[in-house]
Design a protein around this motif. Structure first.
Motif, mmCIF file in Angstrom:
data_model
loop_
_atom_site.group_PDB
_atom_site.id
_atom_site.type_symbol
_atom_site.label_atom_id
_atom_site.label_comp_id
_atom_site.label_asym_id
_atom_site.label_seq_id
_atom_site.Cartn_x
_atom_site.Cartn_y
_atom_site.Cartn_z
ATOM 1 N N ALA A 452 -13.445 61.884 69.680
ATOM 2 C CA ALA A 452 -12.847 61.036 68.643
ATOM 3 C C ALA A 452 -11.334 60.979 68.816
ATOM 4 C CB ALA A 452 -13.211 61.556 67.253
ATOM 5 N N GLN A 453 -10.714 62.109 69.141
ATOM 6 C CA GLN A 453 -9.270 62.140 69.411
ATOM 7 C C GLN A 453 -8.934 61.308 70.639
ATOM 8 O OE1 GLN A 453 -6.630 64.376 68.049
ATOM 9 N NE2 GLN A 453 -7.900 64.896 66.294
ATOM 10 N N ASP A 454 -9.760 61.425 71.673
ATOM 11 C CA ASP A 454 -9.522 60.641 72.890
ATOM 12 C C ASP A 454 -9.598 59.147 72.604
ATOM 13 O OD1 ASP A 454 -9.117 62.818 74.521
ATOM 14 O OD2 ASP A 454 -11.174 62.882 75.274
ATOM 15 N N LEU A 455 -10.654 58.716 71.929
ATOM 16 C CA LEU A 455 -10.869 57.287 71.692
ATOM 17 C C LEU A 455 -9.813 56.698 70.770
ATOM 18 C CD1 LEU A 455 -14.758 57.292 71.312
ATOM 19 C CD2 LEU A 455 -13.427 56.596 73.301
ATOM 20 N N ALA A 456 -9.337 57.492 69.817
ATOM 21 C CA ALA A 456 -8.349 56.988 68.863
ATOM 22 C C ALA A 456 -6.928 57.019 69.408
ATOM 23 C CB ALA A 456 -8.411 57.813 67.571
ATOM 24 N N TYR A 457 -6.657 57.920 70.367
ATOM 25 C CA TYR A 457 -5.250 58.157 70.730
ATOM 26 C C TYR A 457 -5.034 58.466 72.213
ATOM 27 C CZ TYR A 457 -0.613 60.437 70.530
ATOM 28 O OH TYR A 457 0.694 60.801 70.746
ATOM 29 N N ASN A 458 -5.707 59.494 72.722
ATOM 30 C CA ASN A 458 -5.357 60.025 74.042
ATOM 31 C C ASN A 458 -5.621 59.055 75.188
ATOM 32 O OD1 ASN A 458 -4.582 62.516 72.915
ATOM 33 N ND2 ASN A 458 -6.677 63.301 73.021
ATOM 34 N N LEU A 459 -6.769 58.369 75.171
ATOM 35 C CA LEU A 459 -7.126 57.529 76.307
ATOM 36 C C LEU A 459 -6.143 56.376 76.485
ATOM 37 C CD1 LEU A 459 -11.032 57.371 75.994
ATOM 38 C CD2 LEU A 459 -9.695 58.468 77.813
ATOM 39 N N ALA A 460 -5.768 55.728 75.399
ATOM 40 C CA ALA A 460 -4.810 54.608 75.511
ATOM 41 C C ALA A 460 -3.461 55.119 75.988
ATOM 42 C CB ALA A 460 -4.669 53.910 74.164
ATOM 43 N N LYS A 461 -3.027 56.228 75.449
ATOM 44 C CA LYS A 461 -1.724 56.773 75.836
ATOM 45 C C LYS A 461 -1.693 57.116 77.323
ATOM 46 C CE LYS A 461 1.792 59.999 74.184
ATOM 47 N NZ LYS A 461 2.151 60.933 73.106
ATOM 48 N N ARG A 462 -2.797 57.695 77.805
ATOM 49 C CA ARG A 462 -2.860 58.099 79.213
ATOM 50 C C ARG A 462 -3.029 56.892 80.126
ATOM 51 N NH1 ARG A 462 -6.071 62.110 78.507
ATOM 52 N NH2 ARG A 462 -8.067 61.109 78.892
ATOM 53 N N ALA A 463 -3.938 55.977 79.796
ATOM 54 C CA ALA A 463 -4.230 54.853 80.686
ATOM 55 C C ALA A 463 -3.019 53.949 80.867
ATOM 56 C CB ALA A 463 -5.412 54.059 80.140
ATOM 57 N N TYR A 464 -2.271 53.740 79.784
ATOM 58 C CA TYR A 464 -1.114 52.834 79.832
ATOM 59 C C TYR A 464 0.197 53.558 80.167
ATOM 60 C CZ TYR A 464 -3.823 48.898 78.049
ATOM 61 O OH TYR A 464 -4.728 47.875 77.898
ATOM 62 N N LYS A 465 0.071 54.861 80.515
ATOM 63 C CA LYS A 465 1.248 55.646 80.922
ATOM 64 C C LYS A 465 2.320 55.657 79.834
ATOM 65 C CE LYS A 465 0.386 54.696 85.805
ATOM 66 N NZ LYS A 465 0.925 54.220 87.097
ATOM 67 N N LEU A 466 1.872 55.891 78.596
ATOM 68 C CA LEU A 466 2.777 55.887 77.451
ATOM 69 C C LEU A 466 3.076 57.303 76.944
ATOM 70 C CD1 LEU A 466 1.179 52.844 75.636
ATOM 71 C CD2 LEU A 466 3.417 52.905 76.707
#
Length: 466
Positions: A452-466
């Motif tokens: 749930a943490q990944d889907l809400a926050y971590n994955l987007a931050k990591r994939a887009y290099k943010l």
């Protein structure tokens, strides 16, 4: 008519209890908004939004396309004409027209976003109607005039950590530069959207190429054109860009020899290219953009499969982006092969694939992303940025691609006030999906909390290099 705290969560009591726990663990996380269409001028000037209709109705094609389908006049909604002809200019009148037709949005995500925005931001718990239209208009207008509703204050209230705009390669990015110079701590980043100088079917394409190469100070030939992209990408990156975005009709890629590419460039800028040659040029440019992403590290997004401006009368009288873009069947396996043959095994490249063709999720996209290191799957987009669209996405891609080959959620919106509601919807749906896996004993609850943490926050931050 307050929003129900369990909205969009599973009906089954056991799954709902699990979903509640998951949702409450992520509801307050910061928002990562890596792809959208908000105006950087809003943040740079920090001027007050003018009125409810101009903010909530006129810029939102989700709203006016459905109203148009029921015979509501775009003139009456204040949508500008290309010829400068008369349209309604009184915002209260436009708001009343919207209110009189609000029933048309029953069971649509537009209604969910709109009502959550009214409740969370303005404290309004009434359903919009003809009877209360003027009173709600006045209540919203009063708050919009206060400092708390300026763009920067709303950014902070929304708990936005970063938001990316979408910008033409011809833009001077003056507002992004002004933001950087202002010292404000909010992160508003540009994204490189080169369609205006990549797609020969765009209006004024050759004139755009002339401006583009002149802006970059490069020659008007194939090598100079590619160097212009590198120059402009570097400028975008210097102002914080981490991604590019490509809105092509198809996902086709190509890998032409140098002499073939040079010849094709000459043909397309002459204005004499056939439809087949124009499509080949777009295909070649996707591969060229991927090569440049290996050089500069910008994440690449591909949004294919929309028949743009399907209604020729509307395009002629109103211009593009008037809600007349229609999804098409889109093929990926053969289309992407030239690019993947060249760079698909290189994990330094991140290519995020979106689709408007849901039939491709389990058949093509999930197997591709579940194999090639460079590929990730973008969230349900546009017509499928909806509760059922999000559920279908998770159900069709997870078993093959897993969660790690997806990139969380992005809101892809021009409607600024809807951003928190859109993220909230995605978090509720994802938590409901995870709760079902826990209830079926396919996942332990501690794992579901991590996901749930990944889907809400971590994955987007990591994939887009943010």
């Amino acid at each position: 008519m307050a929003l129900h705290p369990d909205r969009l969560l599973p009906i089954d009591p056991r799954a709902r209890d699990i979903a509640r726990r998951l949702y409450h663990s992520v509801a307050g996380l910061p928002l990562i908004s890596p792809h959208g269409h908000t105006d950087p001028a809003w943040y740079a000037t920090d001027a007050a939004f003018p009125d409810p209709a101009t903010l909530l109705v006129k810029p939102d094609h989700y709203i006016f396309r459905l109203l148009y389908s029921q015979g509501v006049s775009l003139d009456g909604l204040g949508i500008p004409r290309r010829d400068g002809g008369p349209v309604e200019t009184d915002s209260r009148t436009i708001w009343r027209l919207f209110a009189a037709n609000f029933h048309l949005f029953r069971a649509t995500p537009t209604r969910i976003w709109f009502e959550q925005s009214l409740e969370d931001l303005f404290g309004i718990e009434e359903r919009l109607s003809t009877g209360n239209a003027d009173r709600l208009y006045d209540a919203i207008s009063e708050k919009l005039a206060t400092p708390a509703f300026r763009p920067r204050a709303l950014y902070e209230r929304f708990n936005l950590e970063v938001i990316s705009t979408t910008d033409s390669p011809l833009s001077d990015l003056a507002y992004h530069q002004a933001l950087r110079d202002s010292g404000w701590k909010g992160r508003v980043l540009p994204a490189y959207r080169p369609d205006f100088v990549v797609d020969p079917d765009r209006e004024g394409f050759t004139k755009n190429i002339v401006k583009f190469t002149a802006l970059a100070g490069t020659a008007m030939n194939w090598q100079g054109y590619l160097e212009a992209h590198r120059t402009r990408r570097a400028y975008f990156k210097a102002l914080g860009a981490t991604s590019t975005d490509h809105g092509h009709p198809t996902a086709r890629t190509a890998n032409l020899a140098m002499n073939e590419a040079k010849s094709l460039f000459k043909t397309v800028i002459s204005g004499e290219a056939s439809p087949k040659e124009r499509e080949l040029f777009r295909a070649q440019m996707l591969t060229e953009m991927a090569r440049m992403s290996l050089e500069d590290g910008l994440v690449m997004q591909l949004h294919p499969g929309s028949f743009r401006n399907h209604n020729p009368n509307l395009f002629r009288t109103r211009g593009p982006d008037m809600g007349a873009d229609i999804p098409m069947a889109t093929e990926y396996v053969q289309a992407l092969k030239p690019l993947l043959d060249t760079m698909g095994n290189d994990p330094r490249l991140t290519l995020i694939l979106f689709t408007l063709d849901e039939t491709s999720f389990s058949r093509e996209l999930a197997p591709l992303a579940g194999h090639y290191p460079c590929l990730r799957l973008g969230p349900p987009w546009w017509f499928f940025d909806s509760p059922e669209g999000m559920r279908r996405f998770r159900e069709t891609v997870t078993e093959t691609a897993g969660f790690a080959n997806t990139v969380g959620f992005n809101d892809d919106t021009r409607a600024y006030l809807s951003i928190p509601a859109r993220h909230d919807m995605a978090r509720r749906i994802d938590c409901g999906f995870l709760a079902g896996l826990v209830a079926e004993h396919r996942l332990d609850e501690d794992e579901a909390h991590e996901l749930a943490q990944d889907l809400a926050y971590n994955l987007a931050k990591r994939a887009y290099k943010l």
